[in-house]
Design a protein around this motif. Structure first.
Motif, mmCIF file in Angstrom:
data_model
loop_
_atom_site.group_PDB
_atom_site.id
_atom_site.type_symbol
_atom_site.label_atom_id
_atom_site.label_comp_id
_atom_site.label_asym_id
_atom_site.label_seq_id
_atom_site.Cartn_x
_atom_site.Cartn_y
_atom_site.Cartn_z
ATOM 1 N N LEU A 18 11.868 -53.291 61.283
ATOM 2 C CA LEU A 18 12.915 -52.701 60.448
ATOM 3 C C LEU A 18 12.950 -51.181 60.643
ATOM 4 O O LEU A 18 12.022 -50.594 61.192
ATOM 5 N N ASP A 19 14.016 -50.544 60.170
ATOM 6 C CA ASP A 19 14.122 -49.090 60.240
ATOM 7 C C ASP A 19 15.272 -48.649 59.334
ATOM 8 O O ASP A 19 15.919 -49.479 58.692
ATOM 9 N N PHE A 20 15.521 -47.347 59.280
ATOM 10 C CA PHE A 20 16.675 -46.822 58.563
ATOM 11 C C PHE A 20 17.333 -45.753 59.426
ATOM 12 O O PHE A 20 16.674 -45.112 60.249
ATOM 13 N N ASP A 21 18.661 -45.587 59.246
ATOM 14 C CA ASP A 21 19.449 -44.750 60.151
ATOM 15 C C ASP A 21 19.803 -43.387 59.567
ATOM 16 O O ASP A 21 20.912 -42.889 59.747
ATOM 17 N N HIS A 22 18.875 -42.779 58.861
ATOM 18 C CA HIS A 22 19.076 -41.405 58.399
ATOM 19 C C HIS A 22 17.743 -40.682 58.486
ATOM 20 O O HIS A 22 16.695 -41.296 58.711
ATOM 21 N N GLY A 23 17.775 -39.370 58.325
ATOM 22 C CA GLY A 23 16.529 -38.620 58.344
ATOM 23 C C GLY A 23 15.666 -38.951 57.143
ATOM 24 O O GLY A 23 16.139 -39.462 56.124
ATOM 25 N N THR A 24 14.389 -38.639 57.247
ATOM 26 C CA THR A 24 13.466 -38.885 56.139
ATOM 27 C C THR A 24 13.539 -37.792 55.093
ATOM 28 O O THR A 24 13.267 -38.044 53.913
ATOM 29 N N GLY A 25 13.925 -36.585 55.488
ATOM 30 C CA GLY A 25 13.946 -35.515 54.504
ATOM 31 C C GLY A 25 14.785 -34.333 54.946
ATOM 32 O O GLY A 25 14.910 -34.041 56.137
ATOM 33 N N HIS A 26 15.366 -33.649 53.975
ATOM 34 C CA HIS A 26 16.170 -32.458 54.209
ATOM 35 C C HIS A 26 15.629 -31.324 53.361
ATOM 36 O O HIS A 26 14.967 -31.536 52.344
ATOM 37 N N GLY A 27 15.940 -30.097 53.745
ATOM 38 C CA GLY A 27 15.563 -28.950 52.945
ATOM 39 C C GLY A 27 16.411 -28.866 51.690
ATOM 40 O O GLY A 27 17.512 -29.413 51.609
ATOM 41 N N VAL A 28 15.887 -28.155 50.685
ATOM 42 C CA VAL A 28 16.576 -27.998 49.403
ATOM 43 C C VAL A 28 16.501 -26.537 48.981
ATOM 44 O O VAL A 28 15.459 -25.884 49.143
ATOM 45 N N GLY A 29 17.597 -26.025 48.423
ATOM 46 C CA GLY A 29 17.665 -24.631 48.020
ATOM 47 C C GLY A 29 17.179 -24.387 46.608
ATOM 48 O O GLY A 29 16.789 -25.300 45.887
ATOM 49 N N SER A 30 17.239 -23.120 46.214
ATOM 50 C CA SER A 30 16.864 -22.696 44.870
ATOM 51 C C SER A 30 18.131 -22.304 44.131
ATOM 52 O O SER A 30 18.666 -21.218 44.328
ATOM 53 N N PHE A 31 18.637 -23.219 43.279
ATOM 54 C CA PHE A 31 19.950 -23.088 42.667
ATOM 55 C C PHE A 31 20.979 -22.756 43.734
ATOM 56 O O PHE A 31 21.817 -21.883 43.605
ATOM 57 N N LEU A 32 20.859 -23.526 44.821
ATOM 58 C CA LEU A 32 21.800 -23.437 45.941
ATOM 59 C C LEU A 32 22.016 -24.849 46.471
ATOM 60 O O LEU A 32 22.028 -25.794 45.711
#
Length: 613
Positions: A475-489
């Motif tokens: 099995l697998d998934f077709d998206h990235g495992t993680g993205h960056g996140v901003g600070s109130f952005l």
């Protein structure tokens, strides 16, 4: 139901007209003397979330995803979408008019090379493509024996009757108590980078970088507190801001007066013309090809590379880190109140996806400090959960049924931090297959959470940790495992990411998501997401600087979906320790009934949980 203004609506935003709109664009193409046109899902800043007047792809095709490219030719229209949208796109577009092309099978450039006729002229809007993007289009056109032409007027805009006006929301200061660093200090850091790069000036084309640099926030884009515009930061002298909105708070003007002049967006073109003889850094990721053209026409040199602000913004300072921890405690309490409510409400029957979204927003608003949701909540029951970026509308809304899985992916914007969390819960008794798949996703999620890695490691190097338990079952998934996140952005912030394409080294202070998943089309979807903070790790006897993750999100996992037979002792211990931390952090802020629910939800896995009295 409260009377306050809601942050999310559920009408279909595309207002799809199918072939009528394609025909109108083709008529505009004939007037422009071109045989085709490229319609990216983009604005002039290459933003993920764009203002209503830049939703050209949705207006034309009906597809409302955050990424995609359409190519309109005289006899066909191709729409290229990535793995997040291969289920969504065919449901939204008129497939008799638009052919959906999975990115995994063919890029937009490859589709152009295959379908554009020899001798044809392909048009594009130079404000909607980066220089590198234009170079790729040129190669594709050449492969087809055709030519590429920049158009001064966008044919979609010409065909779009009733196109919304550009946004012009208020622009306000982001106070130092949340920003943690003065704009003057940030500008000093930027100028040192320009000196090292031997550039005379920087054009800031990314509104996120504009907001971070000048400690300002706006409301020009839904769910992200951005003010649209540009800035020119010279290596010497005052900066210049060019904002779309004229509604600039006086206190922001006063704060920036020693550092930068604030001017209308209309003055930006003349300012570019004044950069002759200078070497000007343009951001390869967000700067429009039109910027390079205008600088070079003025006699300047466009140095297309990285905007140094992007990397600076990604590493959060101590104030921002303290803020995101506070935001996650506040958000965790709200989400736990929602899950406790959901546990009772779903069992009663009749709960819909939209009702769940509205309830969660109400719980967040009641928790205090909510400024907006950080993206439209993904609320998918049963088969809708298998659509990775499903957006519920009144037309697609369905009930949360017993025997199904319910996936809810949501986030919030608080002045001290941005959150993003996904939980998948069972409504009634889950099947053995559901428990197996959920536990495999959870194993990958834990593997990322526990990862310890040397400084210099990229997201691509640890992405496989999240996938291995699924790979072992084919099995697998077709998206990235993680993205960056901003600070109130932005809830999706680069350059850091955990993905097969994540080439940027992770640094202490970066915030990322940890969200593996599994999706069985037509049946259910599973995703588990926490936000994590990269932090230094001391290893006894270690010889190299090491990093690891602090988990920021504080919300329990659904114990009914965990098959402990698939977990090893260390994984069980990690879950129990995390649940204990969640209980300790959130219990003081909860009412008695919710605290009792949380006690059951966070009980050690080895201990059976008694039903509520």
């Amino acid at each position: 139901m409260s009377e306050r203004r809601r942050f999310q609506t559920f009408d279909d935003p595309s207002h799809r007209k199918g072939p009528e709109r394609v025909a109108a664009v083709r008529a505009a193409l004939r007037e422009a003397g071109v045989d085709g046109f490229v319609v990216p899902r983009a604005d002039e800043h290459q933003s993920e979330y764009v203002p209503a007047n830049a939703e050209r792809l949705a207006w034309l095709t009906g597809f409302t995803g955050s990424a995609g490219t359409a190519v309109v030719l005289a006899d066909q229209v191709g729409l290229v979408v990535d793995g997040r949208y291969t289920l969504q796109a065919p449901e939204q577009v008129d497939t008799a008019t638009v052919t959906v092309v999975p990115l995994a099978e063919q890029t937009a450039e490859a589709w152009i090379g295959q379908n554009l006729k020899a001798g044809a002229v392909l048009g594009y809007d130079p404000w909607l493509h980066t220089p590198d993007g234009v170079a790729r289009l040129e190669r594709a056109a050449e492969k087809a024996g055709a030519t590429l032409k920049a158009l001064s007027q966008n044919p979609v805009d010409l065909a779009w009757a009733g196109r919304p006006k550009p946004p012009a929301g208020p622009v306000v200061p982001h106070p130092i108590v949340h920003a943690g660093e003065q704009a003057a200090t940030k500008l000093g850091r930027i100028r040192r980078e320009l000196e090292d790069a031997r550039c005379d000036a920087l054009v800031i084309s990314d509104p996120h970088n504009l907001a971070w640099t000048f400690n300002l926030r706006g409301s020009d884009v839904g769910h992200t507190p951005l003010a649209l515009g540009y800035a020119i930061v010279p290596r010497e002298g005052a900066a210049r801001l060019f904002l779309t909105s004229r509604h600039v708070a006086p206190e922001l003007r006063d704060a920036l007066a020693p550092l930068a002049a604030i001017e209308p967006r209309e003055a930006f073109d003349d300012a570019l013309a004044g950069l002759g003889s200078l070497r000007v850094r343009l951001d390869a990721a967000t700067a429009a090809a039109a910027l390079r053209t205008r600088i070079e026409a003025a006699g300047g040199t466009a140095d297309v590379g990285r905007d140094p602000v992007t990397a600076m913004k990604a590493v959060k300072n101590p104030t921002e880190i303290a803020g995101t921890r506070a935001a996650h405690r506040r958000d965790g309490a709200s989400v736990v109140r929602f899950l406790a409510w959901l546990d009772t409400r779903a069992a009663q029957g009749g709960l819909t996806e939209i009702a769940a979204v509205e309830a969660l927003e109400d719980f967040r608003a009641a928790g205090g400090e909510l400024r907006d949701v950080s993206f439209p909540t993904i609320s998918g029951s049963g088969p809708n959960g298998a659509i990775v970026h499903y957006r519920v509308t009144r037309a697609s809304d369905r009930a949360v049924e017993p025997g199904e899985l319910f996936l809810i992916d949501s986030g919030a914007q608080y002045p001290d931090g941005t959150t993003d969390i996904t939980r998948t819960v069972a409504v009634g008794e889950p099947s053995p297959e559901m428990r197996d798949r959920f536990t495999r996703v959870l194993k990958g999620h834990i593997a990322i959470s526990r990862a310890v890695y040397p400084k210099g490691t990229t997201g691509a190097q640890i992405d496989a940790l999240a996938r291995l338990p699924l790979w072992q079952a084919g099995l697998d998934f077709d998206h990235g495992t993680g993205h960056g996140v901003g600070s109130f952005l932005s809830v999706h912030e680069g350059p850091q990411r955990i993905a097969k394409t994540g080439t940027v080294a992770l640094e202490a202070g970066m915030i990322l998501s940890n969200e593996p998943g599994y999706y069985r089309a037509g049946a259910y979807g599973i995703r588990i997401e926490n936000l994590v903070l990269v932090e230094p790790r001391e290893i006894d006897g270690g010889e190299r600087p090491m990093l690891g993750f602090e988990t920021l999100t504080l919300v329990p996992y659904d114990r009914s979906l965990i098959d402990t037979a698939l977990l090893d002792a260390a994984e069980i211990a990690w879950i129990d320790a995390y649940h204990a931390r969640v209980g300790e952090a959130l219990s003081p802020d909860l009412d008695e009934a919710t605290r009792a629910w949380l006690d059951r939800a966070t009980a050690p896995l080895a201990r059976p949980v008694a039903p509520p009295a």
